[in-house]
Design an enzyme around this catalytic site. Structure first.
Site, PDB file in Angstrom:
ATOM      1  N   HIS A 158       0.675 -63.323 -49.152  1.00 27.56           N
ATOM      2  CA  HIS A 158      -0.547 -64.065 -48.852  1.00 27.56           C
ATOM      3  C   HIS A 158      -1.171 -63.605 -47.532  1.00 27.56           C
ATOM      4  O   HIS A 158      -1.970 -64.323 -46.929  1.00 27.56           O
ATOM      5  CB  HIS A 158      -0.255 -65.561 -48.819  1.00 27.56           C
ATOM      6  CG  HIS A 158       0.340 -66.076 -50.090  1.00 27.56           C
ATOM      7  ND1 HIS A 158      -0.404 -66.688 -51.084  1.00 27.56           N
ATOM      8  CD2 HIS A 158       1.610 -66.038 -50.560  1.00 27.56           C
ATOM      9  CE1 HIS A 158       0.382 -67.008 -52.082  1.00 27.56           C
ATOM     10  NE2 HIS A 158       1.620 -66.626 -51.794  1.00 27.56           N
ATOM     11  N   HIS A 205       1.565 -69.260 -58.579  1.00 28.76           N
ATOM     12  CA  HIS A 205       1.831 -69.689 -57.198  1.00 28.76           C
ATOM     13  C   HIS A 205       2.313 -71.143 -57.145  1.00 28.76           C
ATOM     14  O   HIS A 205       3.190 -71.486 -56.343  1.00 28.76           O
ATOM     15  CB  HIS A 205       0.557 -69.507 -56.369  1.00 28.76           C
ATOM     16  CG  HIS A 205       0.685 -69.817 -54.918  1.00 28.76           C
ATOM     17  ND1 HIS A 205       1.859 -69.666 -54.209  1.00 28.76           N
ATOM     18  CD2 HIS A 205      -0.231 -70.278 -54.022  1.00 28.76           C
ATOM     19  CE1 HIS A 205       1.661 -70.015 -52.944  1.00 28.76           C
ATOM     20  NE2 HIS A 205       0.407 -70.396 -52.813  1.00 28.76           N
TER      21      HIS A 205
END
Length: 201
Positions: free
Chosen positions: A46, A56
């Site tokens: 990220h 995610h």
């Protein structure tokens, strides 16, 4: 036609989301001792301009390599918002593929306040997007959620929408409609750095 880069450069010492691992790029073979260069990379997925895949936050969601490339490009509508994106701030979501939220927050990149009190999507706006044909959402800030929260991520990702965060140079786009491309690594994971760019006619 102009190609406008919308990605922050990935480099040592770059800012990362609080508690995320640092970005480390190390040259382990160099031209001083060899005839070539060779580096290793260690980073959270990220870091910098990146995309969050549905996996995610959802074990049954798509991973980055499972998202069709054609769904990572298309006609984007840019909306200007200073703080919270409310339902009434959203345009008609028909005849567009991607929603881009422009807040000018990227001007704070590299400063301590970048990760504090950032702009975000309201739950009502996220619900509307989740029910639309929109493939994904991009923002020029660190998150679509207020600091420390994950509700908006959960809403969008659970409904199959991807999220691109930490965009830059959106202020250079003059038209509200633009062709945008988000190119990630073919990672079997929940996120990936992306090379984001727009075609400016």
């Amino acid at each position: 036609m102009q190609i406008l880069d919308l990605s922050h450069v990935l480099t040592n010492g770059m800012p990362v989301y609080p508690q995320d691992p640092p970005f480390i790029l190390e040259e382990i073979v160099n031209f001083e001792n060899h005839s070539y260069s060779l580096s290793i990379l260690k980073t959270g997925l990220h870091a910098g301009t990146h995309i969050d895949a549905p996996y995610h936050f959802h074990s049954s969601g798509l991973k980055i390599n499972q998202i069709n490339l054609k769904d990572l490009m298309g006609t984007a509508r840019i909306i200007d918002v200073e703080k919270e994106v409310k339902a009434e701030d959203l345009p008609s979501l028909e005849n567009m593929d991607i929603l881009i939220i422009r807040t000018s927050w990227s001007n704070k990149w590299g400063k301590k306040e970048y990760f504090k009190d950032n702009p975000y999507l309201s739950l009502e706006a996220a619900e509307i997007i989740s029910k639309s044909q929109i493939k994904g959402v991009g923002i020029d800030g660190p998150s679509v959620d207020p600091p420390g929260e994950i509700t908006i991520h959960q809403k969008l990702l659970s409904n199959g929408r991807w999220i691109v965060e930490n965009l830059k140079n959106l202020d250079l786009i003059k038209s509200p409609l633009v062709e945008i491309y988000f190119i990630p690594l073919a990672l079997e994971g929940e996120a990936s750095p992306v090379r984001a760019f727009a075609k400016i006619k």
